[in-house]
Design an enzyme around this catalytic site. Structure first.
Site, mmCIF file in Angstrom:
data_model
loop_
_atom_site.group_PDB
_atom_site.id
_atom_site.type_symbol
_atom_site.label_atom_id
_atom_site.label_comp_id
_atom_site.label_asym_id
_atom_site.label_seq_id
_atom_site.Cartn_x
_atom_site.Cartn_y
_atom_site.Cartn_z
ATOM 1 C CG ASP A 43 -1.712 1.255 1.400
ATOM 2 O OD1 ASP A 43 -2.044 1.880 0.376
ATOM 3 O OD2 ASP A 43 -2.014 1.619 2.552
ATOM 4 C CG ASP A 87 -10.120 2.943 -9.335
ATOM 5 O OD1 ASP A 87 -11.070 3.566 -9.845
ATOM 6 O OD2 ASP A 87 -10.216 1.779 -8.923
ATOM 7 C CG ASP A 113 -8.644 8.145 -18.885
ATOM 8 O OD1 ASP A 113 -8.752 8.113 -17.640
ATOM 9 O OD2 ASP A 113 -8.726 7.117 -19.575
#
Length: 225
Positions: free
Chosen positions: A110, A133, A169
Site C-alpha cells: 500500500d 482509479d 482521462d
C-alpha cells in the site's frame, strides 16, 4: 474492528488478476533483484539503488510499460515504483530484464503506508501518478487517492524544486486534482491550469485509443516551492 480514526485511503483495490507463466517467472526472479520488501522504517534510497542520483516515486504503474520507457529514456534518474497488482509487478520485472534497466526498484505494498513509513522528508526529486482509479461514482469520490492529506504527505517527501506530475482521462477527476494541487501552499503550477504532456511521459496504447475516440487526457505539472 478497526478504529475508524486509524483508517486511511488505500492507494489500490486489490484485484488478484491472472499471472501468465512469464509474469510468474519474472516475479520469482525479479523480487530478489529489484524488489524492496515493505518495512515500517526509513529506506535508504541511495543504498537501494546502489548510487546517488535523482529519485522519482511512481504510484500505481499498472503493467509497467510507461514506467520502463521513462526509465530507459532517463538513465541518470532512479525510479521507485509502488504497485500491488501482482501481474503488473511481474510484467515490469520482465520489462526490466528485457530492457536491461538498472534504475527501477519496486515495492509491492500500500503506497500510503510506504510514503508515511519508508520515505524520508525531502528525499524525492519527483512524483508520478498516471491514470489512477477514478472512482467515477460520486458516492465513491472519497476513495480517490488525490486528497489534501495524502498530497501533503507526498509534498513533505519532495525536495524544494521537485515536481509533481499527474495525468487522468477522467475530466471530473482532473478538476479535483487541479483543485487539490492548487490548494497546497507548498506547490506552484507550471501552467495556468492543465499542462502539456511532458516529453518524458509516453503515450500509452490505451490513451491513444481514447484520444482517437475524442476522449480527453489532462496532465498536471506542479513544482515544490
Amino acid at each position: 474492528m478497526d478504529n475508524p480514526q486509524h483508517r486511511h485511503i488505500r492507494s489500490f483495490v486489490l484485484r488478484q488478476g491472472h499471472f501468465s507463466d512469464a509474469q510468474t517467472r519474472a516475479m520469482e526472479a525479479g523480487m530478489p533483484r529489484w524488489g524492496i520488501e515493505y518495512k515500517a522504517e526509513r529506506l535508504d534510497l541511495d543504498a537501494a539503488f546502489g548510487r546517488s542520483a535523482p529519485k522519482v516515486l511512481e504510484i500505481g504503474f499498472g503493467m509497467g510499460g510507461a514506467t520502463s520507457e521513462i526509465a530507459a529514456a532517463r538513465p541518470d534518474t532512479d525510479f521507485l515504483g509502488i504497485e500491488v497488482h501482482g501481474p503488473g509487478v511481474g510484467n515490469l520485472f520482465k520489462l526490466i530484464e528485457e530492457k536491461r534497466l538498472e534504475n527501477i526498484r519496486v515495492i509491492r505494498h500500500d503506497a500510503v503506508e510506504v510514503v508515511e513509513h519508508m520515505l524520508a522528508p525531502n528525499s524525492l526529486d519527483g512524483f508520478h501518478l498516471y491514470f489512477p482509479d477514478p472512482w467515477p461514482k460520486k458516492r465513491h469520490h472519497k476513495r480517490r487517492l488525490v486528497q489534501p492529506a495524502f498530497l501533503a504527505h507526498i509534498v513533505s517527501r519532495l525536495k524544494p524544486g521537485a515536481y509533481v506530475h499527474m495525468a487522468t482521462d477522467w475530466e471530473d477527476y482532473a478538476v479535483q486534482m487541479l483543485e487539490v494541487l492548487s490548494a497546497n501552499p507548498d506547490l506552484r503550477n507550471t501552467a495556468e491550469t492543465y499542462a502539456e504532456r511532458p516529453s518524458w511521459r509516453p503515450l500509452t496504447k490505451f490513451e491513444q485509443r481514447g484520444l482517437n475516440l475524442g476522449h480527453g487526457v489532462w496532465d498536471l505539472l506542479f513544482i515544490k516551492k
